[in-house]
Design a protein around this motif. Structure first.
Motif, PDB file in Angstrom:
ATOM      1  N   VAL A  60      -1.522  -0.007   1.241  1.00  0.00           N
ATOM      2  CA  VAL A  60      -0.378  -0.955   0.885  1.00  0.00           C
ATOM      3  C   VAL A  60      -0.546  -1.716   2.274  1.00  0.00           C
ATOM      4  O   VAL A  60      -0.728  -1.181   3.247  1.00  0.00           O
ATOM      5  CB  VAL A  60       0.688  -0.586   0.700  1.00  0.00           C
ATOM      6  CG1 VAL A  60       1.024   0.043  -0.725  1.00  0.00           C
ATOM      7  CG2 VAL A  60       1.407   0.745   1.581  1.00  0.00           C
ATOM      8  N   VAL A  61      -0.318  -3.059   2.159  1.00  0.00           N
ATOM      9  CA  VAL A  61      -0.072  -3.971   3.317  1.00  0.00           C
ATOM     10  C   VAL A  61       1.014  -4.859   3.277  1.00  0.00           C
ATOM     11  O   VAL A  61       1.412  -5.509   2.358  1.00  0.00           O
ATOM     12  CB  VAL A  61      -1.589  -4.829   3.462  1.00  0.00           C
ATOM     13  CG1 VAL A  61      -1.708  -5.608   2.202  1.00  0.00           C
ATOM     14  CG2 VAL A  61      -1.435  -5.558   4.770  1.00  0.00           C
ATOM     15  N   SER A  62       1.478  -4.942   4.500  1.00  0.00           N
ATOM     16  CA  SER A  62       2.680  -5.937   4.528  1.00  0.00           C
ATOM     17  C   SER A  62       2.587  -6.932   5.613  1.00  0.00           C
ATOM     18  O   SER A  62       2.141  -6.489   6.934  1.00  0.00           O
ATOM     19  CB  SER A  62       3.996  -5.281   4.759  1.00  0.00           C
ATOM     20  OG  SER A  62       5.242  -6.232   4.657  1.00  0.00           O
ATOM     21  N   ILE A  63       3.064  -8.123   5.846  1.00  0.00           N
ATOM     22  CA  ILE A  63       3.003  -9.352   6.801  1.00  0.00           C
ATOM     23  C   ILE A  63       4.296  -9.768   6.951  1.00  0.00           C
ATOM     24  O   ILE A  63       4.896 -10.281   6.163  1.00  0.00           O
ATOM     25  CB  ILE A  63       1.905 -10.168   6.387  1.00  0.00           C
ATOM     26  CG1 ILE A  63       0.614  -9.636   6.069  1.00  0.00           C
ATOM     27  CG2 ILE A  63       1.930 -11.588   7.693  1.00  0.00           C
ATOM     28  CD1 ILE A  63      -0.434 -10.662   5.391  1.00  0.00           C
ATOM     29  N   GLY A  64       4.734  -9.276   8.348  1.00  0.00           N
ATOM     30  CA  GLY A  64       6.241  -9.674   8.736  1.00  0.00           C
ATOM     31  C   GLY A  64       6.712  -9.061   9.847  1.00  0.00           C
ATOM     32  O   GLY A  64       5.907  -8.543  10.708  1.00  0.00           O
ATOM     33  N   GLU A  65       7.856  -9.173   9.971  1.00  0.00           N
ATOM     34  CA  GLU A  65       8.535  -8.262  11.178  1.00  0.00           C
ATOM     35  C   GLU A  65       8.179  -6.985  11.242  1.00  0.00           C
ATOM     36  O   GLU A  65       7.989  -6.303  10.353  1.00  0.00           O
ATOM     37  CB  GLU A  65       9.913  -8.780  11.366  1.00  0.00           C
ATOM     38  CG  GLU A  65      10.670  -8.154  10.173  1.00  0.00           C
ATOM     39  CD  GLU A  65      12.304  -8.985  10.290  1.00  0.00           C
ATOM     40  OE1 GLU A  65      12.620  -9.333  11.531  1.00  0.00           O
ATOM     41  OE2 GLU A  65      12.988  -8.905   9.358  1.00  0.00           O
ATOM     42  N   ALA A  66       8.593  -6.186  12.383  1.00  0.00           N
ATOM     43  CA  ALA A  66       8.290  -4.714  12.491  1.00  0.00           C
ATOM     44  C   ALA A  66       9.106  -4.111  11.507  1.00  0.00           C
ATOM     45  O   ALA A  66       8.457  -2.868  11.125  1.00  0.00           O
ATOM     46  CB  ALA A  66       8.676  -4.512  13.849  1.00  0.00           C
ATOM     47  N   LYS A  67      10.261  -4.630  11.129  1.00  0.00           N
ATOM     48  CA  LYS A  67      11.028  -3.702  10.243  1.00  0.00           C
ATOM     49  C   LYS A  67      10.512  -3.698   8.932  1.00  0.00           C
ATOM     50  O   LYS A  67      11.197  -2.890   8.013  1.00  0.00           O
ATOM     51  CB  LYS A  67      12.413  -4.438   9.925  1.00  0.00           C
ATOM     52  CG  LYS A  67      13.301  -4.509  11.422  1.00  0.00           C
ATOM     53  CD  LYS A  67      14.527  -5.166  11.184  1.00  0.00           C
ATOM     54  CE  LYS A  67      15.592  -5.084  12.330  1.00  0.00           C
ATOM     55  NZ  LYS A  67      16.853  -5.939  12.084  1.00  0.00           N
ATOM     56  N   THR A  74       8.534   3.036   2.174  1.00  0.00           N
ATOM     57  CA  THR A  74       8.743   3.061   0.423  1.00  0.00           C
ATOM     58  C   THR A  74       7.462   3.176  -0.388  1.00  0.00           C
ATOM     59  O   THR A  74       7.519   3.915  -1.245  1.00  0.00           O
ATOM     60  CB  THR A  74       9.888   1.864   0.106  1.00  0.00           C
ATOM     61  OG1 THR A  74      10.956   2.050   0.894  1.00  0.00           O
ATOM     62  CG2 THR A  74      10.313   2.125  -1.416  1.00  0.00           C
ATOM     63  N   ALA A  75       6.613   2.221  -0.228  1.00  0.00           N
ATOM     64  CA  ALA A  75       5.617   2.322  -1.036  1.00  0.00           C
ATOM     65  C   ALA A  75       4.708   3.704  -0.633  1.00  0.00           C
ATOM     66  O   ALA A  75       4.155   4.137  -1.929  1.00  0.00           O
ATOM     67  CB  ALA A  75       4.683   1.139  -0.632  1.00  0.00           C
ATOM     68  N   LEU A  76       4.677   4.360   0.412  1.00  0.00           N
ATOM     69  CA  LEU A  76       3.770   5.422   0.818  1.00  0.00           C
ATOM     70  C   LEU A  76       4.642   6.634  -0.089  1.00  0.00           C
ATOM     71  O   LEU A  76       4.040   7.502  -0.513  1.00  0.00           O
ATOM     72  CB  LEU A  76       3.968   5.644   2.202  1.00  0.00           C
ATOM     73  CG  LEU A  76       3.015   4.514   2.839  1.00  0.00           C
ATOM     74  CD1 LEU A  76       3.195   4.969   4.622  1.00  0.00           C
ATOM     75  CD2 LEU A  76       1.671   5.031   2.488  1.00  0.00           C
ATOM     76  N   ALA A  77       5.934   6.406  -0.156  1.00  0.00           N
ATOM     77  CA  ALA A  77       6.842   7.517  -0.732  1.00  0.00           C
ATOM     78  C   ALA A  77       6.520   7.605  -2.381  1.00  0.00           C
ATOM     79  O   ALA A  77       6.405   8.665  -2.733  1.00  0.00           O
ATOM     80  CB  ALA A  77       8.075   7.413  -0.569  1.00  0.00           C
ATOM     81  N   MET A  78       6.306   6.429  -2.798  1.00  0.00           N
ATOM     82  CA  MET A  78       6.154   6.036  -4.249  1.00  0.00           C
ATOM     83  C   MET A  78       4.607   6.787  -4.459  1.00  0.00           C
ATOM     84  O   MET A  78       4.536   7.207  -5.580  1.00  0.00           O
ATOM     85  CB  MET A  78       6.056   4.758  -4.682  1.00  0.00           C
ATOM     86  CG  MET A  78       7.570   3.925  -4.515  1.00  0.00           C
ATOM     87  SD  MET A  78       7.192   2.290  -4.785  1.00  0.00           S
ATOM     88  CE  MET A  78       6.739   2.302  -6.659  1.00  0.00           C
ATOM     89  N   GLY A  79       3.609   6.947  -3.700  1.00  0.00           N
ATOM     90  CA  GLY A  79       2.630   7.425  -3.665  1.00  0.00           C
ATOM     91  C   GLY A  79       1.016   6.826  -3.293  1.00  0.00           C
ATOM     92  O   GLY A  79       0.142   7.190  -3.397  1.00  0.00           O
TER      93      GLY A  79
END
Length: 249
Positions: A60-67, A74-79
């Protein structure tokens, strides 16, 4: 099979947005943020595809602020197996996001990129299509059903006339619609395990991508309040009112 799932941190869909007093944008201070609902569906679908294939990796990858690392956890907790956070304190427009994802795809070499059809904060719905164009990959947008077999992915999508199924050769891009699935809740044990899963921190400079904004927001205003309706005496009066509004001729 390796799957790459971009996710975005947005204002929670249960929260009513408030416009800043100066009209420069939506006030995000002291409000609940969460994963974009369409991206949550994409994460769930990636997990289901991995389960059906009997193995693989989900990044999973996200682009944005550190938060945004909270969204990735959450994505890691989903699996999902591991995460990449590209820290950009300024807002990154869809073209910038697509270029960053292009660089990440070149680095990770996924078989399938699956992401939400749009983000509920700006509703642009452009990133998946732009990424497919930059990569030269086939794309299946607004997916309501996804099936992978024999190096191909069949994507059923809703169109004006009903349902359309397209067959894409992997690697490919898929964007998810609401009716594709119902995301699972992360269990407490998986939430604890997610804290130990790898999360890499990057910046746009690490990928050599310029994310300077190309659009300028002039003003943000709340939509006007809905006006009360009126009762018409007959069809003729209804047609006259519609004609006055320019709706009917």
């Amino acid at each position: 099979m390796k799957l790459l799932v971009p996710v975005k941190r947005v204002l929670d869909y249960n929260v009513k947005p408030r416009v800043k007093a100066d009209g420069s944008g939506v006030d995000l201070s002291n409000v609940k943020m969460s994963m974009n609902p369409f991206d949550e569906i994409a994460v769930e679908e990636a997990i289901r595809l991995r389960e059906k294939s009997g193995g693989g990796e989900i990044v999973v990858v996200s682009i944005g602020e550190a938060k945004a690392q909270e969204t990735l956890r959450t994505a890691l907790a989903m699996g999902a197996d591991r995460a990449i956070l590209v820290v950009a304190e300024q807002k990154v427009e869809p073209l910038g996001v697509a270029k960053l994802l292009q660089a990440i795809v070149a680095e990770e070499s996924p078989d399938l990129v699956i992401l939400g059809k749009q983000a509920i904060d700006d509703d642009m719905g452009q990133t998946g299509q732009m990424l497919a164009g930059l990569l030269g990959w086939g794309q299946g947008t607004f997916a309501s059903k996804v099936e992978v077999a024999d190096g191909k992915v069949a994507v059923t999508r809703e169109v004006d006339g009903g349902l359309e199924t397209v067959s894409l050769t992997l690697p490919a891009i898929v964007t998810t619609d609401l009716r594709l699935n119902e995301p699972r809740y992360a269990s407490l044990p998986n939430i604890m395990k997610a804290k130990a899963k790898p999360l890499a921190n990057k910046t746009p400079a690490d990928y050599g991508v310029d994310v300077a904004p190309r659009l300028e927001t002039l003003k943000v205003v709340e939509p006007g309040k809905r006006q009360a309706g009126v009762v018409v005496a007959n069809v003729d009066e209804l047609v006259m009112k519609l004609q006055a509004m320019g709706i009917a001729k």
